[in-house]
Every structure is written in structure tokens, then in C-alpha cells.
Motif scaffolding. Sequence first.
Motif, PDB file in Angstrom:
ATOM      1  N   GLY A  72       4.507  12.671   6.606  1.00  9.15           N
ATOM      2  CA  GLY A  72       4.664  12.991   4.825  1.00  9.15           C
ATOM      3  C   GLY A  72       5.141  11.478   4.173  1.00  9.15           C
ATOM      4  N   HIS A  73       6.621  10.964   4.665  1.00  9.81           N
ATOM      5  CA  HIS A  73       6.814  10.527   4.471  1.00  9.81           C
ATOM      6  C   HIS A  73       6.403   8.981   4.131  1.00  9.81           C
ATOM      7  CE1 HIS A  73      10.655  13.038   2.392  1.00  9.81           C
ATOM      8  NE2 HIS A  73       9.956  13.646   3.820  1.00  9.81           N
ATOM      9  N   LEU A  74       5.970   8.803   4.978  1.00  8.23           N
ATOM     10  CA  LEU A  74       5.176   7.392   5.681  1.00  8.23           C
ATOM     11  C   LEU A  74       3.829   7.122   4.611  1.00  8.23           C
ATOM     12  CD1 LEU A  74       5.921   6.652   8.541  1.00  8.23           C
ATOM     13  CD2 LEU A  74       6.898   5.616   7.449  1.00  8.23           C
ATOM     14  N   ALA A  75       2.980   8.813   4.899  1.00  9.12           N
ATOM     15  CA  ALA A  75       1.714   8.419   4.262  1.00  9.12           C
ATOM     16  C   ALA A  75       2.382   8.368   2.291  1.00  9.12           C
ATOM     17  CB  ALA A  75       1.042  10.162   4.739  1.00  9.12           C
ATOM     18  N   SER A  76       2.702   9.163   1.774  1.00 11.02           N
ATOM     19  CA  SER A  76       2.797   8.995   0.450  1.00 11.02           C
ATOM     20  C   SER A  76       3.770   7.895   0.164  1.00 11.02           C
ATOM     21  CB  SER A  76       4.378  10.217  -0.157  1.00 11.02           C
ATOM     22  OG  SER A  76       4.047  11.034   0.410  1.00 11.02           O
ATOM     23  N   SER A  77       4.493   6.945   0.654  1.00 13.21           N
ATOM     24  CA  SER A  77       4.398   5.477   0.790  1.00 13.21           C
ATOM     25  C   SER A  77       3.897   4.845   0.606  1.00 13.21           C
ATOM     26  CB  SER A  77       5.510   5.161   1.503  1.00 13.21           C
ATOM     27  OG  SER A  77       6.705   5.975   1.127  1.00 13.21           O
ATOM     28  N   CYS A  78       2.899   4.664   2.106  1.00 11.40           N
ATOM     29  CA  CYS A  78       1.474   4.310   2.113  1.00 11.40           C
ATOM     30  C   CYS A  78       0.494   4.197   0.970  1.00 11.40           C
ATOM     31  CB  CYS A  78       0.830   4.556   3.276  1.00 11.40           C
ATOM     32  SG  CYS A  78       1.786   3.342   4.816  1.00 11.40           S
ATOM     33  N   LEU A  79       0.321   5.818   0.514  1.00 12.93           N
ATOM     34  CA  LEU A  79      -0.540   5.747  -0.357  1.00 12.93           C
ATOM     35  C   LEU A  79      -0.564   5.089  -1.424  1.00 12.93           C
ATOM     36  CD1 LEU A  79      -2.328   9.481   0.340  1.00 12.93           C
ATOM     37  CD2 LEU A  79      -3.017   6.871   0.904  1.00 12.93           C
ATOM     38  N   ARG A  80       0.634   5.646  -2.325  1.00 16.07           N
ATOM     39  CA  ARG A  80       0.889   4.856  -3.202  1.00 16.07           C
ATOM     40  C   ARG A  80       1.269   3.521  -3.566  1.00 16.07           C
ATOM     41  NH1 ARG A  80       6.124   9.169  -3.259  1.00 16.07           N
ATOM     42  NH2 ARG A  80       5.343  10.550  -4.254  1.00 16.07           N
ATOM     43  N   VAL A  81       1.155   2.605  -2.095  1.00 19.70           N
ATOM     44  CA  VAL A  81       1.437   0.849  -2.177  1.00 19.70           C
ATOM     45  C   VAL A  81       0.302   0.624  -2.000  1.00 19.70           C
ATOM     46  CG1 VAL A  81       1.827  -1.048  -0.930  1.00 19.70           C
ATOM     47  CG2 VAL A  81       3.366   1.095  -1.361  1.00 19.70           C
ATOM     48  N   ALA A  82      -0.969   1.565  -1.607  1.00 19.82           N
ATOM     49  CA  ALA A  82      -1.567   1.316  -1.898  1.00 19.82           C
ATOM     50  C   ALA A  82      -2.741   1.723  -2.707  1.00 19.82           C
ATOM     51  CB  ALA A  82      -3.188   1.831  -0.652  1.00 19.82           C
ATOM     52  N   ALA A  83      -2.959   2.344  -3.698  1.00 17.86           N
ATOM     53  CA  ALA A  83      -3.188   2.542  -4.801  1.00 17.86           C
ATOM     54  C   ALA A  83      -2.994   1.863  -6.019  1.00 17.86           C
ATOM     55  CB  ALA A  83      -2.758   4.530  -5.522  1.00 17.86           C
ATOM     56  N   GLY A  84      -0.967   1.362  -6.191  1.00 17.65           N
ATOM     57  CA  GLY A  84      -0.793   0.876  -7.396  1.00 17.65           C
ATOM     58  C   GLY A  84      -1.510  -0.709  -6.796  1.00 17.65           C
ATOM     59  N   PHE A  85      -1.200  -1.112  -6.056  1.00 17.69           N
ATOM     60  CA  PHE A  85      -2.084  -2.749  -5.196  1.00 17.69           C
ATOM     61  C   PHE A  85      -3.015  -2.802  -5.853  1.00 17.69           C
ATOM     62  CE2 PHE A  85      -2.992  -5.476  -2.614  1.00 17.69           C
ATOM     63  CZ  PHE A  85      -3.219  -6.676  -3.012  1.00 17.69           C
ATOM     64  N   ALA A  86      -4.126  -1.982  -5.707  1.00 15.22           N
ATOM     65  CA  ALA A  86      -5.143  -2.176  -5.907  1.00 15.22           C
ATOM     66  C   ALA A  86      -5.128  -2.016  -7.262  1.00 15.22           C
ATOM     67  CB  ALA A  86      -6.080  -0.800  -5.232  1.00 15.22           C
ATOM     68  N   ALA A  87      -5.039  -1.307  -8.150  1.00  9.30           N
ATOM     69  CA  ALA A  87      -5.030  -1.030  -9.835  1.00  9.30           C
ATOM     70  C   ALA A  87      -4.275  -2.794 -10.427  1.00  9.30           C
ATOM     71  CB  ALA A  87      -4.489  -0.080  -9.998  1.00  9.30           C
ATOM     72  N   GLY A  88      -3.344  -2.658  -9.795  1.00  3.76           N
ATOM     73  CA  GLY A  88      -2.906  -3.966 -10.535  1.00  3.76           C
ATOM     74  C   GLY A  88      -3.480  -5.535  -9.895  1.00  3.76           C
ATOM     75  N   SER A  89      -3.485  -5.828  -8.995  1.00  2.96           N
ATOM     76  CA  SER A  89      -4.197  -6.693  -8.668  1.00  2.96           C
ATOM     77  C   SER A  89      -5.741  -7.364  -9.382  1.00  2.96           C
ATOM     78  CB  SER A  89      -4.628  -7.000  -7.044  1.00  2.96           C
ATOM     79  OG  SER A  89      -5.641  -5.648  -6.099  1.00  2.96           O
ATOM     80  N   THR A  90      -6.280  -5.639  -9.311  1.00  4.22           N
ATOM     81  CA  THR A  90      -7.618  -5.912  -9.649  1.00  4.22           C
ATOM     82  C   THR A  90      -7.428  -6.251 -11.207  1.00  4.22           C
ATOM     83  OG1 THR A  90      -8.421  -4.295  -7.925  1.00  4.22           O
ATOM     84  CG2 THR A  90      -9.618  -4.691 -10.485  1.00  4.22           C
ATOM     85  N   LEU A  91      -6.595  -5.753 -12.328  1.00  5.11           N
ATOM     86  CA  LEU A  91      -6.567  -6.253 -13.265  1.00  5.11           C
ATOM     87  C   LEU A  91      -5.783  -7.388 -13.355  1.00  5.11           C
ATOM     88  CD1 LEU A  91      -6.488  -4.682 -15.945  1.00  5.11           C
ATOM     89  CD2 LEU A  91      -3.386  -3.788 -15.442  1.00  5.11           C
ATOM     90  N   ALA A  92      -5.072  -7.719 -12.236  1.00  3.92           N
ATOM     91  CA  ALA A  92      -5.034  -9.206 -12.444  1.00  3.92           C
ATOM     92  C   ALA A  92      -5.878 -10.301 -12.203  1.00  3.92           C
ATOM     93  CB  ALA A  92      -3.659 -10.199 -11.635  1.00  3.92           C
ATOM     94  N   LEU A  93      -7.158  -9.461 -11.695  1.00 12.15           N
ATOM     95  CA  LEU A  93      -8.143 -10.469 -11.291  1.00 12.15           C
ATOM     96  C   LEU A  93      -8.642 -11.053 -12.483  1.00 12.15           C
ATOM     97  CD1 LEU A  93      -8.745  -9.966  -7.772  1.00 12.15           C
ATOM     98  CD2 LEU A  93      -7.911 -12.203  -8.303  1.00 12.15           C
ATOM     99  N   LEU A  94      -9.079  -9.566 -12.667  1.00  8.26           N
ATOM    100  CA  LEU A  94      -9.942 -10.277 -14.516  1.00  8.26           C
ATOM    101  C   LEU A  94      -9.443 -10.315 -15.193  1.00  8.26           C
ATOM    102  CD1 LEU A  94     -11.338  -6.437 -13.982  1.00  8.26           C
ATOM    103  CD2 LEU A  94     -12.694  -8.204 -13.408  1.00  8.26           C
ATOM    104  N   LEU A  95      -7.712 -10.811 -15.472  1.00  6.24           N
ATOM    105  CA  LEU A  95      -7.164 -11.301 -16.559  1.00  6.24           C
ATOM    106  C   LEU A  95      -7.010 -12.232 -16.640  1.00  6.24           C
ATOM    107  CD1 LEU A  95      -5.055  -8.145 -18.033  1.00  6.24           C
ATOM    108  CD2 LEU A  95      -7.450  -8.156 -19.209  1.00  6.24           C
ATOM    109  N   GLY A  96      -7.489 -12.908 -15.366  1.00  6.03           N
ATOM    110  CA  GLY A  96      -6.667 -13.784 -15.014  1.00  6.03           C
ATOM    111  C   GLY A  96      -7.769 -14.714 -15.257  1.00  6.03           C
ATOM    112  N   ALA A  97      -8.707 -14.538 -14.671  1.00  4.71           N
ATOM    113  CA  ALA A  97      -9.950 -15.348 -15.079  1.00  4.71           C
ATOM    114  C   ALA A  97     -10.220 -15.648 -16.576  1.00  4.71           C
ATOM    115  CB  ALA A  97     -10.887 -14.662 -14.493  1.00  4.71           C
ATOM    116  N   PRO A  98     -10.577 -15.083 -17.578  1.00  6.16           N
ATOM    117  CA  PRO A  98     -10.131 -15.877 -18.771  1.00  6.16           C
ATOM    118  C   PRO A  98      -9.663 -16.804 -19.177  1.00  6.16           C
ATOM    119  CG  PRO A  98      -9.707 -13.399 -18.819  1.00  6.16           C
ATOM    120  CD  PRO A  98     -10.214 -13.910 -17.122  1.00  6.16           C
ATOM    121  N   VAL A  99      -8.198 -16.711 -18.804  1.00  3.41           N
ATOM    122  CA  VAL A  99      -7.084 -16.624 -19.338  1.00  3.41           C
ATOM    123  C   VAL A  99      -6.704 -18.412 -18.253  1.00  3.41           C
ATOM    124  CG1 VAL A  99      -4.025 -17.365 -18.671  1.00  3.41           C
ATOM    125  CG2 VAL A  99      -5.697 -14.931 -19.547  1.00  3.41           C
TER     126      VAL A  99
END
Length: 290
Positions: A72-99
Amino acid sequence: MKRDAPQSIELAPPSARPRPRLRLPLGLILPALALAGAEAGVRSGLVPANLMPAPSEIAGTLAWLAHNGLGGHLASSCLRVAAGFAAGSTLALLLGAPVALSSHGARLLDPSFQALRAIPSLAWVPLLLLWFGIDETPKLLLIAIGAFFPVYMGVVAGMRGVDRKLVEVGQLYGLRPAALARRVLLPSALPSILTGLRNGLSLAWMFMVAAELIAASQGLGYLLSDGRESSRADIMLAAIFLLALLGKASDTAMGALETRLLSWRDSLGNRVGYRTGYRAGYRTGYREAR
């Protein structure tokens, strides 16, 4: 004296993929020596066991945790990293291109992002807790913030570094903006973008620990906090070992993806050409011609 006419050298086509060679796991030598030294130091009494448990004791703690909710501890940490990384990297790709591609976008967005990038990660924690409480939202936001800036810098640097002549050739061939971005800009900027994604994933793991240390009831950060409160160094070292293992596994996966997507590069660091047989075929053809 009559000389023979020079013979042309016909190169053989690239051969089939050669068999992979077994390599010595040199990367395991240093960890093995460190574990052996720690085990010997604790057993000989040179190192206090309450502060630095022996690796064999940490292995026993991992086995005990495996039967007491480690999954349960491993699943919680992995899911948080996956969700946070997906959100942050997607936003960076969308905002980095126009910059990267627009001077107006750069003047509008880049100064603010550079100022936000200088803020230490822990400075966000009290504000996020005040705004969103101790639920999952502040943890995911903190991980997304950690992943955003390396990916954003990679996108901006990669697209700004595209050779202007390549863009002009694409425009001469009448490529529309979408086709120009897909066939010229993205392949040229891909090495820098992938480096940014790799660094962003590493920072996502770091920010996950910071988020779980403060307010969490599940996860590897929680295990670290629980070990500190109960003075269990073996639990803390077991959690650190698992963090290193997961971080290495995710980085290896990202490195394999990077190698696959950049297999077309003929660079010094990219030895894919040797494995795919292009140069092996060249050498084989040369030997056959001789």
C-alpha cells in the motif's frame, strides 16, 4: 609496368541486429562494497547498531514490512509520482512551446516562470496546506511543481536551439505550422525535451518525499516519518533503499525510452549505431572487399 585497375569497394548493407553481449554489472560493485563494509562495521562494533543497522537487519525489516502493508505504501507513492509528473510535464510542454517560439510569449510568461523556479520547494508547503488542507491535492500539486520546471527548461532550450536553416527548408517545402512542428521542430528539440523529462521525473520523486513527510498516512515518506518518531533507523533505511530502487527503475525506463526515440542520432554518446549493425555492416563489407 601495367597496373591493375583499382577495384571498387562495395559495402554490404547493414547487417542484422547482432547478438547482445553480456556485460559485467560494474554498477553493482560500489553498492556491494558499501553493504559489505556496513555489515562488517556493525558486526565488529565499530558502528553503533542503533544508528546504522546492518544490511541484513534492514533486509529483515523489508521482509516484515512486506507482510504489514508495504504494498500500500509503494502504491501510494508511485501513484502520486505518476499523477504529479504527468500533470507537471504536460503543463510544461504546453507552456514551454509558446515561450520558445514566440517573442511575445517569452516576454509575457518567461520572467514569471523564472522567478517561480527560484522558490525553494519547501516554501510551497505551508501555502498549499493552507489552501487545500492535508488531502491529496497539495501533495500532487507539490510534485507537479517539482516536475514542471525541468521539463519547461528542456522544452524552451530544445526548441530555441533548433537550426534556423532546417525551419527555412521546411517552410520552402510548404509545410504548414502543424507539419513543421511535427516534422522539424519536435525531432530537433527531442533530445533536450527528453533530458528535461528525465530530470523532472527525478525531482518528482524528491518532491513526493517532501509532501509525504509533512502530511500523509501512506507512502514511503510516511515510513520515513514513522521511523523517525519511533527511533527505528532500520525502517528509515529500508524506505531510503526503496526510494533509491524506484528512482533507479523509473530513470532506467526513461533512459530506455530516450535511447529508442533518439536512435536516429549519430552522436558520440549514442552507441546505438554499433548495436544496430550499421558500422558492423560497414566493417564486414570492408573485410569482404579486401
